[in-house]
Design an enzyme around this catalytic site. Structure first.
Site, PDB file in Angstrom:
ATOM      1  N   GLN A 243      58.553  -8.251 131.825  1.00 24.73           N
ATOM      2  CA  GLN A 243      58.296  -9.519 132.491  1.00 24.73           C
ATOM      3  C   GLN A 243      59.405  -9.856 133.486  1.00 24.73           C
ATOM      4  OE1 GLN A 243      57.626 -11.083 128.351  1.00 24.73           O
ATOM      5  NE2 GLN A 243      56.224 -12.437 129.438  1.00 24.73           N
TER       6      GLN A 243
ATOM      7  N   GLU B 118      64.322 -13.986 133.552  1.00 22.27           N
ATOM      8  CA  GLU B 118      65.592 -13.443 133.064  1.00 22.27           C
ATOM      9  C   GLU B 118      65.657 -13.380 131.545  1.00 22.27           C
ATOM     10  OE1 GLU B 118      70.342 -14.605 133.392  1.00 22.27           O
ATOM     11  OE2 GLU B 118      68.927 -15.331 134.903  1.00 22.27           O
TER      12      GLU B 118
ATOM     13  N   ASP C 233      26.697  -3.679 134.960  1.00 26.27           N
ATOM     14  CA  ASP C 233      25.565  -3.864 134.058  1.00 26.27           C
ATOM     15  C   ASP C 233      25.793  -4.996 133.062  1.00 26.27           C
ATOM     16  OD1 ASP C 233      23.632  -2.129 135.062  1.00 26.27           O
ATOM     17  OD2 ASP C 233      24.457  -0.405 134.052  1.00 26.27           O
TER      18      ASP C 233
ATOM     19  N   TYR D 122      22.416   0.901 141.061  1.00 28.11           N
ATOM     20  CA  TYR D 122      22.811   1.294 139.717  1.00 28.11           C
ATOM     21  C   TYR D 122      24.245   0.807 139.500  1.00 28.11           C
ATOM     22  CZ  TYR D 122      18.889   4.306 138.283  1.00 28.11           C
ATOM     23  OH  TYR D 122      17.670   4.785 137.880  1.00 28.11           O
TER      24      TYR D 122
END
Length: 430
Positions: free
Chosen positions: A277, A280, A173, A140
């Site tokens: 991020q 620099e 699934d 499943y």
């Protein structure tokens, strides 16, 4: 001009529930003629699963079987075998997702189908690769996730809820159905060169594992270093010899986290995801947007490596910025500075967003009758010269006579099939 990519392609759909039907529905939306084989009087299991009305098919079924034809057929009877054989002889694609060995027992294994129609592509979905030690398990959705490392790397990393957690997304699934679709389309392209169909085997396990690719990357890094700098456990926590759960960290080296916003006490989705991020220039813009310009000269925060070592302080301060603004305010303000940011959206908010009803993202299908209109997720990509037409789902066996006539069966034969319960339910025993 009909630009449907799969126009003229005939698909015999011997699948049920979600993994197989998600594949065949996409093929239907791309223009294929899909005939769904269903047990007389019973049909796909999802027709009566999680129903909103005991007299109507469930949304589960409706969202997976649009644009198909339903042929009620007992493939175990001699006439059922004859009918299925005739369908396969002119099919381009045959797809099944029954338990291992079921199609062999019926007499329609890959070898048998290939002998009947060498041009037919045979697609199958099973739980595990044939080489797997778990190949005989009944698979499943959650079974696929837990055996493919998805659950062990998902969830919270400390406290009461530090347990392997399955994703709310259907990794085992619908994701498997999309993976099989890729294989089927590749096989169609290959057939243009070879003139012969091939066997496409897709396991739920491998579909899940493909989405866990970066976790195998993390395992390789962990084996080399003994720690993972992007995880919240670094630098103070201990790492074992396997990739741990990482909460809401982004996971690829940037510092991402989910933050509470105004109203979180009563709205469980009043959150926003913000990413810092590493470069620099981007960090400098983030500091301006957040109003944290003191970080630019603070050695605890002004390099990406330093922020990794002090990530809990980083998270706490960004949380203080978000807590008095709603998630849309935070998104609007920070996005101006190029900061990757987005509000956490609930299913209700998604389905109430008019901008997503663009002809593909979310679509409304008119089923007619008591059901009327329902919403589903459309084709996940767009094509510049093709727009799918999203039609209703078939009633159980609603296309039986028309399909049989189109394959050359006479009215008398069709009546006999119904009388001997090849296409109608057998009477229940007293």
């Amino acid at each position: 001009m009909n630009t449907a990519p799969l126009q003229g392609i005939k698909v015999i759909d011997f699948t049920e529930v979600q993994s197989g039907p998600s594949c065949t529905q996409l093929l239907a939306w791309l223009g294929a003629d899909v005939i769904k084989i269903e047990r007389p009087g019973v049909g796909d299991a999802t027709r009566k699963e999680l129903q909103f009305d005991p007299t109507l098919p469930s949304y589960y079924f409706l969202q997976l079987n649009s644009n198909k034809k339903s042929l009620a057929l007992d493939a175990k009877t001699p006439d059922g075998q004859k009918i299925l054989t005739k369908l396969i002889e002119s099919a381009d694609i045959f797809i099944e997702n029954l338990h291992p060995g079921a199609m062999d027992k019926l007499g329609f294994s890959w070898e048998a189908v290939h002998k009947l129609n060498p041009k037919c592509i045979y697609g199958t979905i099973k739980g595990f690769p044939v080489s797997s030690k778990f190949k005989d398990l009944k698979a499943y959705e959650p079974i696929a996730q837990v055996t493919a490392a998805a659950a062990s790397t998902t969830g919270w990393y400390e406290g009461e809820y530090n347990v392997p957690t399955q994703s709310g997304a259907a990794l085992g699934d619908s994701n498997t159905g999309m993976h099989l679709t890729i294989g089927i389309l590749a096989a169609l392209a290959q057939r243009e060169k070879t003139g012969e169909g091939c066997y496409v085997y897709q396991s739920m396990h491998n579909a899940c594992l493909n989405l866990c690719r970066i976790k195998t990357r993390d395992q390789l890094t962990l084996d080399k270093l003994g720690y993972l700098t992007q995880f919240p456990q670094y630098p103070n926590g201990k790492f074992g010899d396997f990739v741990p759960r990482s909460g809401n960290t982004e996971g690829s080296g940037v510092l991402g986290w989910t933050y509470k916003c105004k109203g979180w006490e009563t709205d469980p989705n009043a959150y926003v995801y913000v990413i810092l991020q590493r470069p620099e220039k981007e960090f400098e813009m983030a500091c301006k947007g957040l109003g944290f310009e003191d970080w630019l000269t603070n050695p605890d925060f002004n390099t990406a490596d330093a922020r990794d070592r002090h990530k809990q302080e980083v998270i706490a301060r960004i949380q203080s910025y978000c807590i008095n603004k709603d998630k849309y305010e935070v998104t609007a303000e920070l996005s101006k500075f190029g900061i990757p940011v987005g509000p956490v959206m609930s299913t209700k908010e998604i389905m109430d967003d008019p901008t997503l009803y663009d002809g593909n993202t979310l679509v409304k299908i008119n089923q007619g009758g008591k059901i009327g209109e329902f919403v589903t997720v459309g084709v996940p990509f767009t094509m510049s010269n093709y727009q799918p037409v999203y039609g209703p789902c078939p009633s159980l066996g609603g296309d039986t006579d028309d399909v049989l006539k189109s394959y050359g069966f006479s009215d008398q034969e069709i009546a006999e099939f119904a009388a001997n319960h090849t296409t109608t339910p057998a009477p229940k025993k007293a």
